[in-house]
Enzyme design. Structure first.
Site, PDB file in Angstrom:
ATOM      1  N   GLY A 152       0.787  -1.227   0.000  1.00 24.85           N
ATOM      2  CA  GLY A 152       0.000   0.000   0.000  1.00 24.85           C
ATOM      3  C   GLY A 152       0.816   1.272   0.000  1.00 24.85           C
ATOM      4  O   GLY A 152       0.275   2.354  -0.211  1.00 24.85           O
ATOM      5  N   CYS A 177     -27.951  -8.497 -17.221  1.00 24.37           N
ATOM      6  CA  CYS A 177     -27.328  -8.299 -18.529  1.00 24.37           C
ATOM      7  C   CYS A 177     -28.269  -8.812 -19.619  1.00 24.37           C
ATOM      8  O   CYS A 177     -28.767  -9.936 -19.544  1.00 24.37           O
ATOM      9  CB  CYS A 177     -25.998  -9.031 -18.588  1.00 24.37           C
ATOM     10  SG  CYS A 177     -25.275  -9.043 -20.236  1.00 24.37           S
ATOM     11  N   CYS A 190     -26.286 -11.958 -21.454  1.00 23.08           N
ATOM     12  CA  CYS A 190     -26.013 -13.249 -20.805  1.00 23.08           C
ATOM     13  C   CYS A 190     -26.896 -13.481 -19.595  1.00 23.08           C
ATOM     14  O   CYS A 190     -26.852 -14.554 -18.997  1.00 23.08           O
ATOM     15  CB  CYS A 190     -24.544 -13.360 -20.407  1.00 23.08           C
ATOM     16  SG  CYS A 190     -24.111 -12.441 -18.918  1.00 23.08           S
ATOM     17  N   CYS A 248     -23.081  -6.586 -19.539  1.00 23.76           N
ATOM     18  CA  CYS A 248     -21.889  -6.753 -18.697  1.00 23.76           C
ATOM     19  C   CYS A 248     -20.766  -5.837 -19.167  1.00 23.76           C
ATOM     20  O   CYS A 248     -20.535  -5.713 -20.367  1.00 23.76           O
ATOM     21  CB  CYS A 248     -21.362  -8.184 -18.786  1.00 23.76           C
ATOM     22  SG  CYS A 248     -22.414  -9.428 -18.064  1.00 23.76           S
ATOM     23  N   CYS A 290     -18.983 -12.145 -19.999  1.00 24.64           N
ATOM     24  CA  CYS A 290     -20.270 -12.159 -20.689  1.00 24.64           C
ATOM     25  C   CYS A 290     -20.225 -13.144 -21.873  1.00 24.64           C
ATOM     26  O   CYS A 290     -21.126 -13.965 -22.061  1.00 24.64           O
ATOM     27  CB  CYS A 290     -20.596 -10.754 -21.187  1.00 24.64           C
ATOM     28  SG  CYS A 290     -22.281 -10.545 -21.770  1.00 24.64           S
TER      29      CYS A 290
END
Lengths: 282, 191, 369
Positions: free
Chosen positions: A29, A239, A242, A264, A270
């Site tokens: 980090g 979606c 899909c 998506c 997808c």
């Protein structure tokens, strides 16, 4: 492309970036300054991610490049083509499962990552405090002291004003409960995927000359408050292509009378689902 | 000069694969990686320690080492790094046998914790699955690592180093053609 | 049925082919040669070389041509090329005191050793469009002004002041300066680093910052002590020779601004210097740089640093037009994932406000009244 070293960068530059990456992994980090080079692509278009990828990949790797979750957006195509030109032997793929290195802008794939994979994030602004304190000499001091009061106050004010935390992307995270970090401008929907991920996550900010990292299996906590817990948002829908009710969705405007649909954002996810549906139907 | 041993057979590809192994090792402390094409480094330097040195050190990284004249000459020639007499000034410290005290090395500052030394520590053997119990970032539950030939009093020194976190020394362990790593945040308990 | 938009390689290739065509323009008009660009659009090439940190008029001309005359794009091309070049040596500092001068003016003295040399300048031209230039077969006027001889001596104005003890001396240092192209700048920066960054900074930005100091944002009383233009020798010391050899000449413009300084507890009242040096003949650039350099010395000289031009981190971090234009232009890239999350967030916040209103209509009404 002849006349250039494997993966474009010269070996001295790669070593400099590699040393910085090892320190970044050792201090999860923390933003490690590095001697970012001028790349043949503009700053802001992925020069940090490209330098990290160039320092990491070898001829045995399989590279996937996405922008907004999609393999076929212009900048993803451009970056993939760059590596195909300068890294002979390197395979490229659109499949998340097959990739060993995934360079991304603004998304984490829906398909869960696994050990052995390296995620490379393009980062426009590595300093999570920059809107609150633009002086980098000062933010550096705040990180040294782990003094993140500014951010706490900002989030608290959001809640007081809007009833919720107003940041919907690039929502700051605490890494290993020590450093406040920008997850890059991914939607907050993706933040939880960073937590205890089996993959190694590397971040490159070329213009700002910073690198940072989240090792695998490392705690990544999205900042929140006990009475206002962090809630990742997604559009409430499925979606159209899909049928997924879990993936992050792009809104597509279909006419000028308010018509819209959702698809998506992750094109590989997808496409794989659509192929499976088609196979099941046959 | 008795004929200098060569460095990497393929400097670009071998440096990359070595770095990748070290990166994985640093990201998953205690996991042992075998290097695919380490150079034949001059004795007593192990191929792994030689590979790590060539992959990471260069003219910009002051090096301290106690691996003898042949290894020093080899490192100077292939990596081009300036060799320093005081380990406290080195960015890379390559130690065989007894290393300098961790507390004598650069540990970085609160603002620049990355400006700390990396100790390339050659030991006799590295084995996963038994020995020390490692926890911390990069480790899901715990990793076990057996280190044969660790310096005396190492665990106490390591605990002191870890207490400096986020400052501190990071270690790359080398034995034969194997590497493992101990970033400063790793907690080690006796097995 | 909805079919997702494909960005695709073909679309990119087509766009670039179109760019190529547009760059060439009308094919019935002769194509520009890089020699023409280098010889006739010299200031555009000079600027590309300065901001691109690469002295090569031939490549500069190519960059300007390839960039369709866009200065920043041309500088970007040079920078991207520059990073791939091997580094053989670092030159010795150029001696601008030994410059073969083509132009030299001082605003602080009416006359001085070496004299005022106007040289080729826009100064005192009346900015009237010269339609004769638009016609073919234009014959340029012949210059009557003699070039100063090779041996002409041009002592520095700041040197004359220093002789009287009126010019604050610069601190000499043999320390190897850091290289801004290799190491990230941390603040406070050294003056060497500042000058490097200003030397490649955007001319418009430097000009705006310099101008702000003239209008009261930062206490500044500048005089052009001297502005000189001409060529200087570049030398290196090859490791195997151990003595300097000249590798070529470059054209540069140098500006030394003289600023009054009231003095401090430790320093007597005297003049201080703002320094500008640039490739080519970019006077405006050298002058701007000198003003900004002086403004950035505020803290060192014990002055209040309150104006934007005196804020080192602000000035240096925002002076680089390659960085700035990249980040600005990246806004053209797709952001629909972030935008989607903003949409969801704004919709959720609105829904909450509306729900609250519906739950307590009376309270809202009263508050409104």
């Amino acid at each position: 492309m002849s006349g250039y070293n494997f993966a474009y960068l010269d070996e001295g530059t790669k070593r400099m970036i590699r040393r910085a990456l090892l320190k970044a992994v050792a201090v999860p980090g923390f933003q490690v300054p590095f001697g970012s080079r001028e790349m043949p692509l503009p700053y802001g278009w992925g020069t940090g991610g490209i330098q990290v990828t160039a320092a990491v990949i070898g001829p045995d790797d399989t590279l996937k490049v996405i922008d907004q979750g999609a393999d076929d957006t212009t900048n993803a195509v451009s970056i993939r083509r760059f590596f195909a030109r300068v890294a002979p032997g390197l395979r490229t793929t659109e499949s998340t499962a097959e990739a060993t290195v995934i360079q991304t802008r603004h998304r984490i794939p829906e398909t869960p990552l696994r050990e052995g994979q390296v995620m490379v994030y393009q980062v426009p602004q590595p300093e999570p405090l920059f809107r609150l304190e633009p002086r980098r000499a000062e933010t550096r001091r705040l990180h040294a002291l782990a003094d993140y009061g500014l951010m706490q106050v900002k989030l608290y004010e959001d809640i007081a004003r809007h009833g919720r935390v107003a940041s919907s992307y690039d929502h700051p995270v605490m890494v290993g409960e020590r450093y406040l970090m920008s997850p890059s401008p991914i939607p907050s929907f993706d933040n939880p995927k960073m937590h205890m991920s089996p993959a190694l996550q590397l971040f490159g900010a070329g213009r700002e000359r910073r690198l940072y990292a989240v090792p695998p299996y490392t705690a990544v906590r999205s900042l929140d408050f006990e009475d206002h817990p962090f809630v990742p948002l997604r559009a409430n829908g499925r979606c159209t292509l899909c049928g997924s009710g879990e993936s992050y969705l792009d809104e597509v405007v279909t006419d000028d009378r308010g018509g819209r649909m959702f698809v998506c954002s992750d094109t590989d996810y997808c496409g794989t689902r659509q192929a499976a549906m088609k196979e099941a139907a046959e | 000069m008795t004929g200098l041993l060569p460095g990497f057979a393929d400097p670009v590809v071998d440096a990359q694969s070595t770095f990748r192994a070290v990166l994985e090792a640093m990201a998953r402390p205690g996991r042992v990686h075998r290097l695919s094409a380490p150079p034949a480094a001059p004795a007593p330097l192990s191929p792994a320690a030689g590979a790590v040195l060539l992959a990471l050190a260069d003219g910009e990284t002051p090096l301290w080492l106690n691996a003898g004249a042949d290894a020093t000459e080899w490192a100077r020639f292939h990596a081009g790094c300036p060799v320093v007499a005081d380990a406290g000034e080195a960015e890379f410290v390559l130690a065989i046998g007894a290393p300098p005290a961790l507390s004598a090395l650069q540990v970085g500052t609160d603002e620049d914790p990355h400006r700390s030394a990396t100790l390339i520590l050659q030991v006799q053997a590295l084995e996963e699955g038994a020995g020390w119990r490692l926890t911390g970032p990069g480790i899901e539950r715990e990793h076990r690592l057996r280190v044969a030939g660790a310096p005396e009093g190492f665990l106490a020194q390591w605990a002191a180093n870890r207490a400096l976190s986020p400052r501190g020394v990071d270690i790359i362990l080398c034995a034969g053609d194997r590497v493992a790593a101990l970033p400063r945040g790793t907690m080690i308990e006796e097995g | 049925m909805y079919v997702a938009v494909k960005g695709g390689e073909t679309a990119i290739a087509n766009a670039h082919a179109w760019l190529d065509e547009a760059r060439r323009g009308d094919p019935s008009v002769p194509e520009l040669t890089t020699d023409q660009v280098a010889g006739q659009l010299t200031l555009a090439v000079d600027r590309a070389m300065s901001e691109g940190s690469l002295y090569d008029p031939g490549l500069g001309a190519l960059a300007v041509k390839q960039a369709r005359g866009d200065g920043i794009e041309a500088a970007f091309l040079l920078r991207a090329y520059r990073t791939t070049l091997p580094r053989f040596a670092a030159s010795l500092p150029v001696d601008t005191g030994a410059m073969a001068v083509r132009r030299r003016v001082s605003a602080t003295y009416k006359d001085l050793p070496g004299g005022q040399v106007l040289g080729p300048t826009f100064d005192y031209t009346h900015r009237l469009l010269d339609f004769a230039l638009a016609a073919e077969g234009y014959a340029p006027a012949r210059s009557e002004e003699a070039e100063p001889g090779e041996d002409a001596a041009f002592p520095r104005v700041t040197g004359l002041l220093a002789g009287e003890g009126l010019m604050a001396p610069e601190v000499a240092s043999d320390e190897e300066p850091a290289d801004v192209t290799r190491t990230p700048t941390t603040y406070p920066a050294t003056r060497a680093l500042r000058l490097q960054r200003l030397a490649r900074g955007d001319e418009g930005f430097l000009l705006g910052m310099a101008y702000s100091t003239q209008r009261g944002y930062g206490n500044s009383h500048p005089f052009v002590g001297e502005l000189r233009q001409g060529s200087v020798a570049v030398s290196i010391v090859p490791e195997e020779l151990g003595f300097p050899i000249e590798i070529g000449e470059i054209e540069v413009t140098e500006c030394e601004m003289v600023n009054q300084f009231k003095g401090s507890r430790s320093e007597p009242p005297q003049f201080t210097r703002g320094y500008g040096l640039t490739f080519g003949r970019l006077e405006r650039r050298a002058m701007s740089m000198a003003l900004v350099d002086r403004a950035l010395r505020a803290e060192e000289l014990g002055e209040d640093a309150t104006a934007p031009a005196q804020n080192e981190e602000f000035v240096l971090n925002h002076s680089d037009n390659i960085e700035a234009t990249g980040f600005l232009e990246h806004l053209k890239l797709p952001h629909y994932v972030d935008f989607q999350s903003e949409l969801e967030s704004v919709r959720a916040m609105r829904a909450q406000v509306e729900a609250e209103r519906a739950a307590a209509p009376q309270a809202f009404k009263e508050a409104a009244e």
